[in-house]
Design an enzyme around this catalytic site. Sequence first.
Site, PDB file in Angstrom:
ATOM      1  CE  LYS A 101     -94.622 -11.289  -4.760  1.00 43.67           C
ATOM      2  NZ  LYS A 101     -93.598 -11.149  -3.736  1.00 43.67           N
TER       3      LYS A 101
ATOM      4  N   GLY B 243     -74.474 -13.624  -1.128  1.00 39.71           N
ATOM      5  CA  GLY B 243     -74.942 -12.586  -2.044  1.00 39.71           C
ATOM      6  C   GLY B 243     -75.216 -11.298  -1.286  1.00 39.71           C
TER       7      GLY B 243
HETATM    8  P1  NAD Z   1     -78.330 -12.912  -4.253  1.00 37.80           P
HETATM    9  O1  NAD Z   1     -78.709 -13.406  -5.589  1.00 37.80           O
HETATM   10  O2  NAD Z   1     -77.635 -11.599  -4.121  1.00 37.80           O
HETATM   11  O3  NAD Z   1     -77.424 -13.997  -3.491  1.00 37.80           O
HETATM   12  C1  NAD Z   1     -77.601 -15.375  -3.582  1.00 37.80           C
HETATM   13  C2  NAD Z   1     -76.239 -16.022  -3.429  1.00 37.80           C
HETATM   14  O4  NAD Z   1     -76.404 -17.434  -3.392  1.00 37.80           O
HETATM   15  C3  NAD Z   1     -75.284 -15.713  -4.602  1.00 37.80           C
HETATM   16  O5  NAD Z   1     -74.033 -15.294  -4.108  1.00 37.80           O
HETATM   17  C4  NAD Z   1     -75.196 -17.063  -5.332  1.00 37.80           C
HETATM   18  O6  NAD Z   1     -73.959 -17.242  -5.975  1.00 37.80           O
HETATM   19  C5  NAD Z   1     -75.391 -18.022  -4.177  1.00 37.80           C
HETATM   20  N1  NAD Z   1     -75.753 -19.379  -4.583  1.00 37.80           N
HETATM   21  C6  NAD Z   1     -76.496 -19.767  -5.657  1.00 37.80           C
HETATM   22  N2  NAD Z   1     -76.566 -21.106  -5.703  1.00 37.80           N
HETATM   23  C7  NAD Z   1     -75.895 -21.569  -4.626  1.00 37.80           C
HETATM   24  C8  NAD Z   1     -75.613 -22.871  -4.119  1.00 37.80           C
HETATM   25  N3  NAD Z   1     -76.026 -23.971  -4.748  1.00 37.80           N
HETATM   26  N4  NAD Z   1     -74.911 -22.986  -2.970  1.00 37.80           N
HETATM   27  C9  NAD Z   1     -74.451 -21.888  -2.337  1.00 37.80           C
HETATM   28  N5  NAD Z   1     -74.672 -20.625  -2.780  1.00 37.80           N
HETATM   29  C10 NAD Z   1     -75.380 -20.476  -3.914  1.00 37.80           C
HETATM   30  O7  NAD Z   1     -79.694 -12.909  -3.401  1.00 37.80           O
HETATM   31  P2  NAD Z   1     -80.001 -12.097  -2.053  1.00 37.80           P
HETATM   32  O8  NAD Z   1     -80.682 -10.836  -2.405  1.00 37.80           O
HETATM   33  O9  NAD Z   1     -78.800 -12.090  -1.190  1.00 37.80           O
HETATM   34  O10 NAD Z   1     -81.119 -13.049  -1.407  1.00 37.80           O
HETATM   35  C11 NAD Z   1     -80.770 -14.302  -0.827  1.00 37.80           C
HETATM   36  C12 NAD Z   1     -82.046 -15.055  -0.481  1.00 37.80           C
HETATM   37  O11 NAD Z   1     -82.840 -14.279   0.414  1.00 37.80           O
HETATM   38  C13 NAD Z   1     -82.958 -15.353  -1.674  1.00 37.80           C
HETATM   39  O12 NAD Z   1     -83.614 -16.576  -1.435  1.00 37.80           O
HETATM   40  C14 NAD Z   1     -83.967 -14.218  -1.623  1.00 37.80           C
HETATM   41  O13 NAD Z   1     -85.203 -14.573  -2.219  1.00 37.80           O
HETATM   42  C15 NAD Z   1     -84.126 -14.048  -0.124  1.00 37.80           C
HETATM   43  N6  NAD Z   1     -84.590 -12.703   0.263  1.00 37.80           N
HETATM   44  C16 NAD Z   1     -83.854 -11.609  -0.071  1.00 37.80           C
HETATM   45  C17 NAD Z   1     -84.284 -10.355   0.336  1.00 37.80           C
HETATM   46  C18 NAD Z   1     -83.479  -9.123  -0.001  1.00 37.80           C
HETATM   47  O14 NAD Z   1     -83.736  -8.062   0.594  1.00 37.80           O
HETATM   48  N7  NAD Z   1     -82.496  -9.207  -0.900  1.00 37.80           N
HETATM   49  C19 NAD Z   1     -85.471 -10.197   1.072  1.00 37.80           C
HETATM   50  C20 NAD Z   1     -86.197 -11.345   1.414  1.00 37.80           C
HETATM   51  C21 NAD Z   1     -85.740 -12.603   0.995  1.00 37.80           C
END
Ligand code: NAD
Length: 352
Positions: free
Chosen positions: A82, A184
């Site tokens: 990382k 999200g």
């Molecule tokens: P994103 O930012 O697109 O979506 C997150 C969503 O959570 C948003 O819609 C936001 O409004 C909502 N949110 C924020 N606070 C909240 C609350 N208090 N209660 C309910 N909803 C709330 O992120 P993402 O890319 O969809 O990723 C989601 C999670 O998965 C994150 O923790 C990220 O680290 C993890 N992750 C994502 C990926 C990826 O490929 N995008 C890969 C591994 C892990």
Amino acid sequence: MPLNLTDETPPQGFERLVRIEDPESGLRALICIHSTVLGPAAGGCRMWDYAGWDEARRDVQRLAEGMTYKNAMADLGLGGGKSVILGDARRDKTPQMFRAFGRAVNALEGAYYTAEDVGISPEDMAQVATETAYAVGLEGGQYGSGDPSPFTAEGVFQCLRVGVMHVFGSDDLTGRQVLIQGLGHVGMSLAEKLHAAGASLIVTDIDKAALARAERDLGARVIAPDQVFATQMDIFAPCALGAILDETTVPQLTAKLVCGAANNQLAQPGIAEELRARGIRYLPDYVVNAGGIISVAGEIHKAGPGYRRDRLSGIAARVDSMLARADKEGRTTTAIASDMVKEILASAERSV
Ligand code: NAD
């Protein structure tokens, strides 16, 4: 003034820790390689306003070790590493800084592949890629993997199905109540898959437009963000925040299975035992959310779509054996997953 790369003494069990300083662009960064036993290290670059080098070092080391685990469980032929850039991503970024970072990655001659993480955009990574072939997660090009979220959602969906089979004795999702926290990039795609498979959705978010869409298109029931642990459900899919499972929330949780994309769902490692004691199967986040790194690995290996498909079903198969072993040995899934990684690394070390 030239780019300054200093090899620091890494902590026990780590392979390499490099400090990077470039006075010309203002770049201050660390690259940490935890393990290359399974292949070159791969893991994103994070930009964060750390209090100083010590805080940045602790974070990069923790994250690099986590990547060894994630990459091993996803069978990617990649080790764990990382990098972190010290600075405020909203204020301090410049293209020169990312080009200098690219030269630093290049100086490691392929021991470490970098990609986007918190604070880094595809445009920033494109700057890094002007200086090195070891930058991935790019948008264009023949092998550019672009947005990893659909792969993450597919991986979570497949693992969730395996979990449902273990818990309920059938992987039929018809009428199963799944609560998705966070609609999200990953959560909405997961919601669509679950809806198509017949699940009954309960959703929450702070984004009203996303909630309205899920209600209208997927027949989801909307609840307020603070109602998650007061709601009756079969399955909990956290796709928003970390540290949501703690001493207060776990005793209230009605789900029999937890499977979601959010990173670091357990407030502390001991929470895994609390979940087990309550008969709740927890599928470790770093295992089920590996679809994103699987997508990036396809770019590193210049592989076709079959590679990603096979790795995604591979993580589901690993979750299947992890659950069987956890039941048989009466231990937590997190302990079993960690044993599985150690076995994979030991077997690779024996075969060299
Ligand atoms: P994103 O930012 O697109 O979506 C997150 C969503 O959570 C948003 O819609 C936001 O409004 C909502 N949110 C924020 N606070 C909240 C609350 N208090 N209660 C309910 N909803 C709330 O992120 P993402 O890319 O969809 O990723 C989601 C999670 O998965 C994150 O923790 C990220 O680290 C993890 N992750 C994502 C990926 C990826 O490929 N995008 C890969 C591994 C892990």
